[in-house]
Design a protein around this motif. Structure first.
Motif, PDB file in Angstrom:
ATOM      1  N   LEU A 171       0.814  -1.212   0.000  1.00 37.08           N
ATOM      2  CA  LEU A 171       0.000   0.000   0.000  1.00 37.08           C
ATOM      3  C   LEU A 171       0.851   1.267   0.000  1.00 37.08           C
ATOM      4  O   LEU A 171       0.490   2.275  -0.590  1.00 37.08           O
ATOM      5  CB  LEU A 171      -0.919  -0.004   1.226  1.00 37.08           C
ATOM      6  CG  LEU A 171      -1.985   1.086   1.238  1.00 37.08           C
ATOM      7  CD1 LEU A 171      -3.065   0.798   0.231  1.00 37.08           C
ATOM      8  CD2 LEU A 171      -2.577   1.255   2.622  1.00 37.08           C
ATOM      9  N   LEU A 174       1.688   2.413  -3.396  1.00 34.02           N
ATOM     10  CA  LEU A 174       0.559   2.863  -4.209  1.00 34.02           C
ATOM     11  C   LEU A 174       0.148   4.272  -3.780  1.00 34.02           C
ATOM     12  O   LEU A 174       0.657   4.822  -2.803  1.00 34.02           O
ATOM     13  CB  LEU A 174      -0.608   1.896  -4.058  1.00 34.02           C
ATOM     14  CG  LEU A 174      -0.323   0.458  -4.517  1.00 34.02           C
ATOM     15  CD1 LEU A 174      -1.462  -0.462  -4.135  1.00 34.02           C
ATOM     16  CD2 LEU A 174      -0.086   0.419  -6.011  1.00 34.02           C
ATOM     17  N   ALA A 175      -0.804   4.832  -4.545  1.00 36.86           N
ATOM     18  CA  ALA A 175      -1.220   6.208  -4.296  1.00 36.86           C
ATOM     19  C   ALA A 175      -1.620   6.499  -2.841  1.00 36.86           C
ATOM     20  O   ALA A 175      -1.174   7.497  -2.278  1.00 36.86           O
ATOM     21  CB  ALA A 175      -2.349   6.572  -5.257  1.00 36.86           C
ATOM     22  N   PRO A 176      -2.429   5.645  -2.182  1.00 31.87           N
ATOM     23  CA  PRO A 176      -2.841   5.985  -0.819  1.00 31.87           C
ATOM     24  C   PRO A 176      -1.662   6.162   0.133  1.00 31.87           C
ATOM     25  O   PRO A 176      -1.694   7.017   1.017  1.00 31.87           O
ATOM     26  CB  PRO A 176      -3.700   4.780  -0.403  1.00 31.87           C
ATOM     27  CG  PRO A 176      -4.131   4.155  -1.655  1.00 31.87           C
ATOM     28  CD  PRO A 176      -3.047   4.383  -2.646  1.00 31.87           C
TER      29      PRO A 176
END
Lengths: 220, 201
Positions: A171, A174-176
């Motif tokens: 995560l 990734l973007a978040p």
């Protein structure tokens, strides 16, 4: 103002990303690895230095009404130079930074320094200011990228540093992960600021002779 | 030209590759203008409008003036892309501001204060550059621009709704304001990650 204060203000006190909340898009987008962060930081610093220098040199000839378009053309010129040099010598980096290379043009730090500093100060001080701000930008990117790369990939600057049993948190890559890391880093800085302010206040109270009574009063 | 291709672009730009939450474009207005729902809607509309015009203008400039295969003089001027696009966007925003002020004062009242901010909104330059990188034709470029604008507005309006409620919430002091906005954006991005499993077309 002395050279060293002009330089160091961009590092911590007026860090463009972490304090002034400028240049957030690249800070989030290219911070998935330390390598990308350094590439973006160095490119933006180069553009910042050159545009600050040029804006400062021509500051007395530019009519105030058209100054913003003039600054934008200057910045876009240097961004184009960076784009061409990077595409020629660092094609892998160029590909991984993608559209964020041309988007250095709209990085508000660069136009912001041209408008707020270089248009009012001499060329030498403008370069110092650009160096400080550019280093601060790079520093912020590297801090965020370090957190994301170590947690999300188990590596730092491509070198594996976590033990084999460490399961990377995908995560974070990734973007978040970018948003969450940024939020937590900003929160941590606020918390440190508050602690510092409280300590100073306490010190001032004690100096004024209120210290013991204030503490005793709180104890009751 | 088939419609399913356009549908892929629309769904892709609004949900799967949402400009704010997945591509990190337009973060400054996303954090700066998302405190009130009404201003978020105004900003979103202004961005959709300018993005569409900017895509049209940058498409014409790139293919008729810069690209060697299609331009009038057969010379490769593509290295001028960044300079040309940012100048077009900056002057376009100025022009739009003047036109709206003259022709539609009511609209100017609503969008006016957001227009100058849009010049430095990287989402607008971003969509222009992406259209060229993806080699979209004119229709696809315009559809992509409108979809990107809608995606931006969607993220902005959702965020404004949440932040209006956050005003009343009991948040730890160091996280108040911008930090909590970033954490919220992170949670929203996780939700949007779900769309990447979507297969269209």
């Amino acid at each position: 103002m002395s050279v060293s204060t002009e330089f160091s203000k961009g590092l911590i006190k007026e860090n463009p990303v972490l304090r002034l909340a400028l240049g957030l898009c690249p800070a989030l987008a290219v911070s998935s690895s330390v390598n990308n962060a350094i590439g973006m930081g160095v490119s933006a610093t180069f553009v910042l230095i050159m545009s600050n220098l040029l804006v400062s040199l021509i500051r007395s000839w530019v009519p105030t009404k058209i100054r913003i378009p003039v600054y934008i053309v200057i910045i876009a010129t240097f961004v184009t130079i960076v784009e061409m040099v990077m595409a020629a010598y660092q094609p892998a980096l160029f590909r991984s930074l993608g559209i964020f290379v041309p988007l250095i043009v709209v990085n508000c730090i660069i136009l912001g320094r041209a408008e707020a500093f270089a248009s009012k100060n001499g060329p030498f001080m403008s370069i110092v200011d650009a160096l400080g701000m550019g280093t601060g930008f790079t520093l912020a990117l590297v801090i965020i990228a370090s957190l994301r790369e170590v947690l999300g990939n188990g590596t730092w600057y491509g070198i594996t540093i976590t033990p084999g049993s460490f399961e990377p948190v995908l995560l974070m890559m990734l973007a978040p992960g970018a948003f969450i890391t940024m939020g937590l880093v900003l929160g941590l800085l606020n918390w440190m600021d508050k602690r510092k302010a409280d300590a100073l206040q306490q010190e001032a109270l004690e100096k004024a002779g209120f210290g013991k009574t204030a503490i005793a009063g709180e104890g009751k | 030209m088939d419609l399913s291709n356009l549908l892929v672009i629309v769904v892709g730009s609004i949900l799967i590759n949402n400009f704010v939450l997945m591509r990190f474009l337009g973060i400054c207005p996303y954090i700066g203008v998302s405190k009130k729902l009404s201003s978020a809607v105004g900003m979103g509309m202004a961005v959709i409008f300018v993005m569409t015009l900017a895509s049209l203008a940058s498409y014409l400039i790139y293919y008729y003036l810069l690209a060697p295969e299609t331009n009038f003089w057969g010379v490769d001027l593509t290295f001028l892309r960044t300079i040309a696009f940012i100048l077009v966007i900056a002057s376009l925003v100025q022009f739009v501001e003047m036109v709206i002020q003259k022709l539609a004062p009511a609209l100017y009242q609503a969008l006016g204060i957001f227009l100058p901010l849009i010049t430095t909104n990287c989402a607008v330059l971003g969509v222009a550059v992406l259209n060229i990188d993806e080699q979209y034709n004119l229709i696809e470029s315009l559809v992509n621009a409108i979809a990107a604008g809608i995606g931006f507005t969607l993220a902005l309006v959702l965020m404004a709704g949440i932040r209006e409620r956050l005003e009343l919430a009991d948040i730890p002091k160091p996280l108040q304001g911008v930090p909590i906005a970033f954490l919220m954006a992170g949670l929203m991005a996780i939700a949007f990650l779900g769309f990447s499993g979507l297969s269209v077309g």
